[in-house]
Write a protein that holds these residues in place. Structure first.
Motif, PDB file in Angstrom:
ATOM      1  N   UNK A 221       2.138  -3.013   7.418  1.00 25.12           N
ATOM      2  CA  UNK A 221       3.083  -1.478   7.725  1.00 25.12           C
ATOM      3  C   UNK A 221       4.108  -2.055   8.815  1.00 25.12           C
TER       4      UNK A 221
ATOM      5  N   UNK B 293       1.310  -1.320   0.060  1.00 27.79           N
ATOM      6  CA  UNK B 293       0.090  -0.083   0.173  1.00 27.79           C
ATOM      7  C   UNK B 293       0.690   1.076   0.438  1.00 27.79           C
ATOM      8  N   UNK B 294       0.934   2.508  -0.387  1.00 22.19           N
ATOM      9  CA  UNK B 294       0.969   3.903  -0.411  1.00 22.19           C
ATOM     10  C   UNK B 294       1.645   3.949   1.014  1.00 22.19           C
ATOM     11  N   UNK B 295       0.702   3.251   2.419  1.00 24.23           N
ATOM     12  CA  UNK B 295       1.089   4.072   3.413  1.00 24.23           C
ATOM     13  C   UNK B 295       2.904   2.498   3.856  1.00 24.23           C
TER      14      UNK B 295
ATOM     15  N   UNK C 120      -3.381  -2.891  -8.815  1.00 27.27           N
ATOM     16  CA  UNK C 120      -4.166  -3.389  -8.086  1.00 27.27           C
ATOM     17  C   UNK C 120      -5.044  -4.276  -9.127  1.00 27.27           C
TER      18      UNK C 120
ATOM     19  N   UNK D  13     -10.151   0.822   0.081  1.00 25.86           N
ATOM     20  CA  UNK D  13     -10.149  -0.142  -0.520  1.00 25.86           C
ATOM     21  C   UNK D  13     -10.633  -1.378  -0.158  1.00 25.86           C
TER      22      UNK D  13
ATOM     23  N   UNK E  82      -4.788  -0.474   7.431  1.00 32.65           N
ATOM     24  CA  UNK E  82      -3.120  -0.235   7.130  1.00 32.65           C
ATOM     25  C   UNK E  82      -3.361   0.917   6.236  1.00 32.65           C
ATOM     26  N   UNK E  83      -2.988   1.257   5.732  1.00 28.43           N
ATOM     27  CA  UNK E  83      -3.489   2.132   4.520  1.00 28.43           C
ATOM     28  C   UNK E  83      -3.554   3.633   5.021  1.00 28.43           C
TER      29      UNK E  83
ATOM     30  N   UNK F  21      -8.031  -4.931   6.553  1.00 29.01           N
ATOM     31  CA  UNK F  21      -6.300  -5.100   7.102  1.00 29.01           C
ATOM     32  C   UNK F  21      -5.243  -4.084   5.814  1.00 29.01           C
ATOM     33  N   UNK F  22      -6.107  -4.441   5.020  1.00 26.59           N
ATOM     34  CA  UNK F  22      -5.076  -3.935   4.142  1.00 26.59           C
ATOM     35  C   UNK F  22      -5.560  -2.388   4.411  1.00 26.59           C
ATOM     36  N   UNK F  23      -6.928  -2.206   3.788  1.00 22.44           N
ATOM     37  CA  UNK F  23      -7.724  -0.752   4.376  1.00 22.44           C
ATOM     38  C   UNK F  23      -7.091  -0.363   5.558  1.00 22.44           C
TER      39      UNK F  23
ATOM     40  N   UNK G 291      -8.632 -10.100   4.942  1.00 21.83           N
ATOM     41  CA  UNK G 291      -7.686  -9.361   4.143  1.00 21.83           C
ATOM     42  C   UNK G 291      -8.142  -7.628   3.226  1.00 21.83           C
ATOM     43  N   UNK G 292      -9.219  -7.393   3.176  1.00 19.88           N
ATOM     44  CA  UNK G 292      -9.567  -6.338   2.744  1.00 19.88           C
ATOM     45  C   UNK G 292      -9.668  -5.063   3.916  1.00 19.88           C
TER      46      UNK G 292
ATOM     47  N   UNK H  25      -7.262  -8.488  -2.261  1.00 15.49           N
ATOM     48  CA  UNK H  25      -8.318  -7.498  -1.983  1.00 15.49           C
ATOM     49  C   UNK H  25      -8.244  -6.691  -0.760  1.00 15.49           C
ATOM     50  N   UNK H  26      -7.904  -5.385  -1.164  1.00 15.54           N
ATOM     51  CA  UNK H  26      -7.341  -4.494  -0.635  1.00 15.54           C
ATOM     52  C   UNK H  26      -6.631  -3.626  -1.063  1.00 15.54           C
ATOM     53  N   UNK H  27      -5.771  -4.351  -1.534  1.00 15.26           N
ATOM     54  CA  UNK H  27      -3.929  -4.405  -1.889  1.00 15.26           C
ATOM     55  C   UNK H  27      -3.468  -3.608  -2.865  1.00 15.26           C
TER      56      UNK H  27
END
Lengths: 333, 183
Positions: A284, A15-17, A35, B48, B137-138, B133-135, B130-131, A44-46
């Motif tokens: 992160x 991710x950007x962060x 993505x 995300x 995180x970012x 967690x990634x959301x 997973x979605x 998903x979401x990555x």
């Protein structure tokens, strides 16, 4: 190719962060992907949108770091547009290099974007002077990411026989030793890391708890069962625990993490140009801790010192809570 | 922060006994309002999640007497708290000590590492976890984001709350004693 300059620390960002965290923790380069199914971590979401990649490149360059874009799955016959578009976008965003394995992607980059460096992905599984020489001659590949099948002595011999840089994994998850050719998960899930960017699609993974612990399942198949409190691994078939006869065990691979932090001096002596940390799917917190520990270890190695304490620093971040130096020390030979 | 996964990060028993099940009730409307207001200020923080913004997440802090039901649907987000016996149907269940769950939320702890070491547990639709967690995180959420604060007040709140959480984690796992002895 042997090198006398400072080794490059190549770090993951999902991710950007995570990209910003890696840069701030001391990464020389950060690798990431779009993505979609053009990269081998399609979860998903990555991953990055084109706009996020452009901003990430600006941030990294402002802090003296480079960005490498992984477009490392194999393009689908009859539908190559996503891969073509990803390559064009990476180049237009100012990426320092594209990491690819498919000869169609490599050819597109070499002919359409000759000024952008090409790195050969580990997915190409190139581990001989002949195969690496082919990619270098045909597509002007400048660096090869080595499959995790070689000992340090073999890497040293390889570096003496090739003209391109080498990048070696030093930390993170391990694959069974047929990188780029593994279709194990596709037998259960119908999808593979090579074509779809996922070996265990999350929508087909479940963790079901009962009195005896937790059962990990992939597409309905139970691939492991953990007693309460027992360390767990990634829900992939290659790390599943199976019963043959009366004996239960890891048939393909133990759930352990690679940690070659104590071998940095040896990598340097073997002529390795860059050290790669695996884990674009990790958070992160992982990126910050691992990059910071390896920054310190690489800087120590540049001063001729070794950094053995890196094993204990990173033990808590390892899959299954266990670590190995993998094939780099082939103690089974 | 590297947390020793073998250390229990649960709140001490006297604190847990002090909290009745209904003590979480006021948090539902407050967190609902905070999430909706965050979605208004930072809609990208929810993007995300994709289709999983409508998933039902049951968050069970194992050392608190109540659970959270969360639907992170941006401006239509919902947070509902109930006692442990009032669990509603959910797509995902996430369980763990509250200080670890907050550590994942503020990005100071690695969720995968906590899962590998079984410090937290996850069941249900893995793709939604997973979605999420990634959301998270970012999004790089700070306490001030949820509280809707800005400027110096935000900086003060962030450093106070995050510092307090870090210290609390060190105290419950005994890390502060080790660090003092080592120094």
């Amino acid at each position: 190719m042997t090198t006398s300059s400072r080794m490059e620390l190549v770090c993951p960002a999902g991710t950007p962060s995570a990209l910003r965290a890696a840069v701030q923790a001391g990464a020389d380069s950060v690798y990431c992907g779009f993505r979609d199914e053009t990269n081998a971590r399609n979860f998903p979401g990555l991953n990055f949108s084109p706009q996020e990649l452009a901003e990430g490149v600006r941030f990294a360059h402002a802090h003296g770091s480079k960005v490498l874009v992984a477009i490392n799955t194999f393009a689908r016959a009859g539908d190559t547009d996503p891969w073509r578009r990803a390559a064009d976008t990476a180049a237009s965003c100012g990426a320092n290099a594209v990491i690819a394995a498919d000869i169609a992607v490599l050819d597109h980059m070499a002919t359409q974007h000759p000024d952008t460096r090409l790195h050969l992905s580990v997915q190409a599984a190139a581990a001989t002077p002949e195969s690496i020489g082919f990619y270098a001659d045909a597509f002007n590949v400048r660096r090869v990411v080595l499959p995790r099948v070689l000992s340090v002595q073999e890497i040293a011999a390889l570096n003496r026989a090739i003209t391109v840089e080498t990048e070696a994994f030093v930390f993170g998850g391990l694959c069974v030793m047929i990188e780029g050719r593994c279709y194990l998960s596709s037998y259960a899930a119908g999808r593979s890391p090579n074509l779809n960017g996922v070996c265990s699609p999350p929508e087909m993974v479940s963790y079901d708890e009962d009195r005896d612990g937790t059962a990990a399942r992939l597409a309905g198949f139970t691939i492991d069962r953990y007693a309460p409190g027992e360390p767990a691994g990634y829900p992939t078939l290659c790390k599943g625990r199976f019963k043959a006869g009366d004996k239960a065990g890891y048939l393909f691979e133990d759930p352990v993490s690679l940690n070659a932090g104590s071998m940095i001096v040896a990598f340097r002596a073997a002529g390795v140009t860059a050290l790669k940390i695996e884990g674009r799917q990790r958070g992160k917190g992982y990126v910050t801790e691992v990059v910071r520990a390896f920054r310190k270890a690489v800087d120590a190695a540049e001063q001729g010192e070794d950094a053995t304490e890196i094993d204990s620093i990173l033990a808590s971040l390892s899959e299954g809570g266990r670590q190995t130096t993998g094939a780099y020390r082939k103690i089974w030979r | 922060m590297v947390l020793d996964p073998n250390k229990d990060a649960s709140l001490p028993e006297p604190i847990r006994r002090f909290l009745p099940a209904f003590s979480g009730r006021p948090l539902g409307p407050l967190l609902t309002q905070a999430m909706r207001s965050l979605a208004q200020r930072r809609p990208e923080a929810f993007e995300r999640l994709g289709e999983f913004c409508k998933a039902h997440f049951l968050i069970d802090p194992t050392d608190l007497p109540f659970i959270f039901h969360v639907v992170p649907d941006g401006r239509a987000a919902l947070v509902h708290t109930t006692g442990k016996n009032g669990a509603l149907p959910s797509d995902v269940v996430i369980r763990g000590p509250i200080l670890l769950l907050l550590g994942i939320l503020d990005g100071s702890l690695d969720g995968d590492a906590l899962f590998f070491h079984r410090a937290i547990s996850v069941s249900g639709r893995t793709e939604a976890v997973v979605a999420l967690r990634n959301a998270i995180e970012d999004a790089e959420l700070r306490p001030s984001d949820l509280l809707g604060l800005g400027g110096n007040v935000a900086r003060f709140a962030d450093s106070g709350i995050l510092g307090g959480l870090s210290l609390a984690r060190q105290i419950v796992t005994g890390t502060h004693r080790r660090e003092r002895t080592d120094s």
